[in-house]
Design a protein around this motif. Structure first.
Motif, PDB file in Angstrom:
ATOM      1  N   GLU A  46       0.681  -1.196  -0.015  1.00  0.00           N
ATOM      2  CA  GLU A  46       0.364  -0.187   0.003  1.00  0.00           C
ATOM      3  C   GLU A  46       0.715   1.337   0.255  1.00  0.00           C
ATOM      4  O   GLU A  46       0.274   2.605  -0.214  1.00  0.00           O
ATOM      5  N   THR A  47       1.906   1.225   0.653  1.00  0.00           N
ATOM      6  CA  THR A  47       2.385   2.280   0.984  1.00  0.00           C
ATOM      7  C   THR A  47       4.537   2.527  -0.855  1.00  0.00           C
ATOM      8  O   THR A  47       5.619   3.056  -0.069  1.00  0.00           O
ATOM      9  N   CYS A  48       4.005   1.127  -1.837  1.00  0.00           N
ATOM     10  CA  CYS A  48       4.912   1.197  -2.533  1.00  0.00           C
ATOM     11  C   CYS A  48       4.863   1.435  -3.435  1.00  0.00           C
ATOM     12  O   CYS A  48       3.386   0.741  -4.059  1.00  0.00           O
ATOM     13  N   VAL A  49       5.108   1.947  -5.142  1.00  0.00           N
ATOM     14  CA  VAL A  49       4.239   1.753  -6.163  1.00  0.00           C
ATOM     15  C   VAL A  49       6.026   0.981  -7.309  1.00  0.00           C
ATOM     16  O   VAL A  49       7.286   1.352  -7.127  1.00  0.00           O
ATOM     17  N   VAL A  50       4.958  -0.039  -8.031  1.00  0.00           N
ATOM     18  CA  VAL A  50       6.294   0.060  -9.475  1.00  0.00           C
ATOM     19  C   VAL A  50       5.904   1.024 -10.440  1.00  0.00           C
ATOM     20  O   VAL A  50       4.615   1.306 -10.378  1.00  0.00           O
ATOM     21  N   ALA A  51       6.898   0.612 -11.608  1.00  0.00           N
ATOM     22  CA  ALA A  51       6.655   1.522 -12.777  1.00  0.00           C
ATOM     23  C   ALA A  51       6.367  -0.073 -13.365  1.00  0.00           C
ATOM     24  O   ALA A  51       7.821  -0.085 -13.715  1.00  0.00           O
ATOM     25  N   GLU A  52       5.877  -0.185 -14.880  1.00  0.00           N
ATOM     26  CA  GLU A  52       5.852  -1.495 -15.616  1.00  0.00           C
ATOM     27  C   GLU A  52       6.013  -1.120 -16.749  1.00  0.00           C
ATOM     28  O   GLU A  52       5.580   0.029 -16.805  1.00  0.00           O
ATOM     29  N   PHE A  53       7.415  -1.252 -17.746  1.00  0.00           N
ATOM     30  CA  PHE A  53       7.349  -0.911 -18.664  1.00  0.00           C
ATOM     31  C   PHE A  53       7.747  -1.495 -19.690  1.00  0.00           C
ATOM     32  O   PHE A  53       8.998  -2.260 -19.577  1.00  0.00           O
ATOM     33  N   LYS A  54       7.071  -2.045 -20.806  1.00  0.00           N
ATOM     34  CA  LYS A  54       6.870  -3.149 -21.856  1.00  0.00           C
ATOM     35  C   LYS A  54       7.416  -4.292 -21.172  1.00  0.00           C
ATOM     36  O   LYS A  54       7.839  -4.786 -21.313  1.00  0.00           O
ATOM     37  N   GLY A  55       6.437  -4.975 -20.075  1.00  0.00           N
ATOM     38  CA  GLY A  55       6.224  -5.770 -19.208  1.00  0.00           C
ATOM     39  C   GLY A  55       7.831  -5.505 -18.281  1.00  0.00           C
ATOM     40  O   GLY A  55       7.592  -7.526 -17.982  1.00  0.00           O
ATOM     41  N   LYS A  56       8.519  -4.712 -17.973  1.00  0.00           N
ATOM     42  CA  LYS A  56       9.472  -5.096 -16.929  1.00  0.00           C
ATOM     43  C   LYS A  56       9.097  -4.004 -16.060  1.00  0.00           C
ATOM     44  O   LYS A  56       8.758  -2.883 -16.109  1.00  0.00           O
ATOM     45  N   VAL A  57       9.657  -4.609 -15.017  1.00  0.00           N
ATOM     46  CA  VAL A  57       9.294  -3.491 -13.945  1.00  0.00           C
ATOM     47  C   VAL A  57      10.531  -2.607 -13.909  1.00  0.00           C
ATOM     48  O   VAL A  57      11.915  -2.940 -13.956  1.00  0.00           O
ATOM     49  N   CYS A  58      10.385  -1.289 -13.704  1.00  0.00           N
ATOM     50  CA  CYS A  58      10.720   0.140 -14.148  1.00  0.00           C
ATOM     51  C   CYS A  58      11.726   0.656 -14.480  1.00  0.00           C
ATOM     52  O   CYS A  58      11.826   1.778 -13.881  1.00  0.00           O
ATOM     53  N   GLY A  59      10.689   0.865 -12.821  1.00  0.00           N
ATOM     54  CA  GLY A  59      11.054   1.711 -11.362  1.00  0.00           C
ATOM     55  C   GLY A  59      10.505   1.308 -10.373  1.00  0.00           C
ATOM     56  O   GLY A  59       9.312  -0.237 -10.164  1.00  0.00           O
ATOM     57  N   PHE A  60      10.278   1.865  -9.202  1.00  0.00           N
ATOM     58  CA  PHE A  60      10.240   1.546  -8.103  1.00  0.00           C
ATOM     59  C   PHE A  60      10.400   2.471  -6.561  1.00  0.00           C
ATOM     60  O   PHE A  60      11.588   2.786  -6.887  1.00  0.00           O
ATOM     61  N   LEU A  61       9.382   2.577  -5.956  1.00  0.00           N
ATOM     62  CA  LEU A  61       9.679   3.715  -4.566  1.00  0.00           C
ATOM     63  C   LEU A  61       8.743   2.383  -3.648  1.00  0.00           C
ATOM     64  O   LEU A  61       7.780   1.874  -3.871  1.00  0.00           O
ATOM     65  N   SER A  62       9.627   2.855  -2.687  1.00  0.00           N
ATOM     66  CA  SER A  62       9.690   1.725  -1.246  1.00  0.00           C
ATOM     67  C   SER A  62       9.271   2.783  -0.139  1.00  0.00           C
ATOM     68  O   SER A  62      10.209   3.816  -0.316  1.00  0.00           O
ATOM     69  N   GLY A  63       8.238   2.354   1.016  1.00  0.00           N
ATOM     70  CA  GLY A  63       8.603   3.848   2.265  1.00  0.00           C
ATOM     71  C   GLY A  63       6.954   3.133   2.649  1.00  0.00           C
ATOM     72  O   GLY A  63       7.168   1.672   2.950  1.00  0.00           O
ATOM     73  N   TYR A  64       7.144   4.418   3.363  1.00  0.00           N
ATOM     74  CA  TYR A  64       5.751   3.887   5.091  1.00  0.00           C
ATOM     75  C   TYR A  64       5.930   4.197   5.641  1.00  0.00           C
ATOM     76  O   TYR A  64       6.499   5.402   5.656  1.00  0.00           O
ATOM     77  N   ILE A  65       4.536   3.702   6.454  1.00  0.00           N
ATOM     78  CA  ILE A  65       3.807   5.537   7.443  1.00  0.00           C
ATOM     79  C   ILE A  65       4.864   5.372   9.001  1.00  0.00           C
ATOM     80  O   ILE A  65       4.839   4.193   9.119  1.00  0.00           O
ATOM     81  N   LYS A  66       5.798   6.603   9.071  1.00  0.00           N
ATOM     82  CA  LYS A  66       6.428   6.066   9.911  1.00  0.00           C
ATOM     83  C   LYS A  66       5.896   6.111  11.488  1.00  0.00           C
ATOM     84  O   LYS A  66       4.857   6.859  11.509  1.00  0.00           O
ATOM     85  N   PRO A  67       6.459   4.903  11.879  1.00  0.00           N
ATOM     86  CA  PRO A  67       6.000   4.759  13.323  1.00  0.00           C
ATOM     87  C   PRO A  67       5.341   6.043  14.254  1.00  0.00           C
ATOM     88  O   PRO A  67       6.477   6.343  14.048  1.00  0.00           O
ATOM     89  N   GLY A  68       4.607   6.218  15.003  1.00  0.00           N
ATOM     90  CA  GLY A  68       4.249   6.987  15.876  1.00  0.00           C
ATOM     91  C   GLY A  68       3.995   8.275  15.240  1.00  0.00           C
ATOM     92  O   GLY A  68       3.676   9.573  15.728  1.00  0.00           O
ATOM     93  N   ALA A  69       3.868   7.861  13.553  1.00  0.00           N
ATOM     94  CA  ALA A  69       3.421   9.472  13.037  1.00  0.00           C
ATOM     95  C   ALA A  69       2.977   9.310  11.991  1.00  0.00           C
ATOM     96  O   ALA A  69       3.384   9.600  10.568  1.00  0.00           O
ATOM     97  N   PRO A  70       1.724   9.515  11.394  1.00  0.00           N
ATOM     98  CA  PRO A  70       1.218   8.811  10.846  1.00  0.00           C
ATOM     99  C   PRO A  70       0.757  10.427   9.786  1.00  0.00           C
ATOM    100  O   PRO A  70       0.315  10.027   8.398  1.00  0.00           O
ATOM    101  N   ASP A  71       0.989  10.981  10.134  1.00  0.00           N
ATOM    102  CA  ASP A  71       1.042  12.025   9.061  1.00  0.00           C
ATOM    103  C   ASP A  71       2.470  12.172   8.058  1.00  0.00           C
ATOM    104  O   ASP A  71       3.072  13.752   7.437  1.00  0.00           O
ATOM    105  N   THR A  72       3.083  11.479   8.934  1.00  0.00           N
ATOM    106  CA  THR A  72       4.739  11.209   7.847  1.00  0.00           C
ATOM    107  C   THR A  72       5.333   9.931   7.090  1.00  0.00           C
ATOM    108  O   THR A  72       4.810   8.957   7.894  1.00  0.00           O
ATOM    109  N   PHE A  73       5.586  10.460   5.803  1.00  0.00           N
ATOM    110  CA  PHE A  73       5.666   9.318   4.847  1.00  0.00           C
ATOM    111  C   PHE A  73       7.244   9.056   5.139  1.00  0.00           C
ATOM    112  O   PHE A  73       7.734  10.084   4.229  1.00  0.00           O
ATOM    113  N   PHE A  74       7.848   7.519   5.119  1.00  0.00           N
ATOM    114  CA  PHE A  74       9.539   7.586   4.845  1.00  0.00           C
ATOM    115  C   PHE A  74       9.740   6.941   3.498  1.00  0.00           C
ATOM    116  O   PHE A  74       8.960   5.577   3.293  1.00  0.00           O
TER     117      PHE A  74
END
Ligand SMILES: CC(C)(COP(=O)(O)OP(=O)(O)OC[C@H]1O[C@@H](n2cnc3c(N)ncnc32)[C@H](O)[C@@H]1OP(=O)(O)O)[C@@H](O)C(=O)NCCC(=O)NCCS
Length: 165
Positions: A46-74
């Motif tokens: 839910e807090t990661c995304v991929v970019a798929e291009f020509k059937g291949k994973v060509c981009g990726f972003l990972s992260g999470y909501i910071k523990p104890g800080a619901p307003d902060t995406f790490f």
């Protein structure tokens, strides 16, 4: 479907190993285990995304909501393969993850950057500029804490910003 247009979507389990291979091809990112990327593609989908291009994973972003800080995406790692660089893809990945339901309360973004990673500084400065948000930085992990053979990791804090951008 037009496979010449990148698709941005949540990761699924079968993306885990291709993500590992993408990160391997994107220095200076630290390469984690395939197992770690499988967890990100499942438990943290839910807090990661991929970019798929020509059937291949060509981009990726990972992260999470910071523990104890619901307003902060790490943001843990962002990588765009050579074939898609310089076309706004990293920025699209950031906007996509922040637009997701899991980030509804997010007003701050944090990440760490090594001092000499110019592409990364450029990416996050541009994000702060466009969201009209402040960008502050300080050392988060020293070189010694990282084992001595690694640049320090600077904590970059951006915000507050509005979710819609
Ligand atoms: C950093 C990275 C994700 C950027 O991907 P990208 O899709 O080419 O970036 P974008 O096209 O979305 O660029 C967004 C902004 O960052 C800036 N930027 C991107 N690459 C840059 C570079 N090499 N040097 C300086 N600024 C850069 C762009 O100019 C743009 O700013 P602008 O709006 O002022 O024009 C990509 O180069 C990469 O995967 N690098 C290796 C892994 C890495 O270092 N990841 C970041 C650490 S977590």
């Amino acid at each position: 479907m037009d496979t010449n247009t990148p698709i941005i979507r949540k990761p699924v389990v079968d993306d885990g190993y291709p993500i590992h291979q993408l990160i391997k091809s994107c220095p200076p990112l630290d390469l984690n285990s395939a197992y770690l990327y499988l967890l990100q593609a499942t438990h943290f989908a839910e807090t990661c995304v991929v970019a798929e291009f020509k059937g291949k994973v060509c981009g990726f972003l990972s992260g999470y909501i910071k523990p104890g800080a619901p307003d902060t995406f790490f943001l843990w790692q962002v990588a765009v393969g050579d074939e898609l660089r310089g076309q706004g893809m990293a920025r699209q990945l950031m906007d996509a993850v922040l637009a997701g339901d899991a980030c509804k309360q997010v007003r701050f973004l944090e990440t760490t950057i090594t001092p000499d990673n110019q592409a990364s500084w450029g990416l996050f400065r541009a994000f702060a500029r466009d969201r009209k948000a402040e960008l502050n930085n300080q050392v988060m992990f020293t070189s010694e804490q990282l084992g001595g053979d690694h640049e320090p990791e600077m904590l970059v804090q951006i915000g507050p910003f509005t979710p819609a951008g």
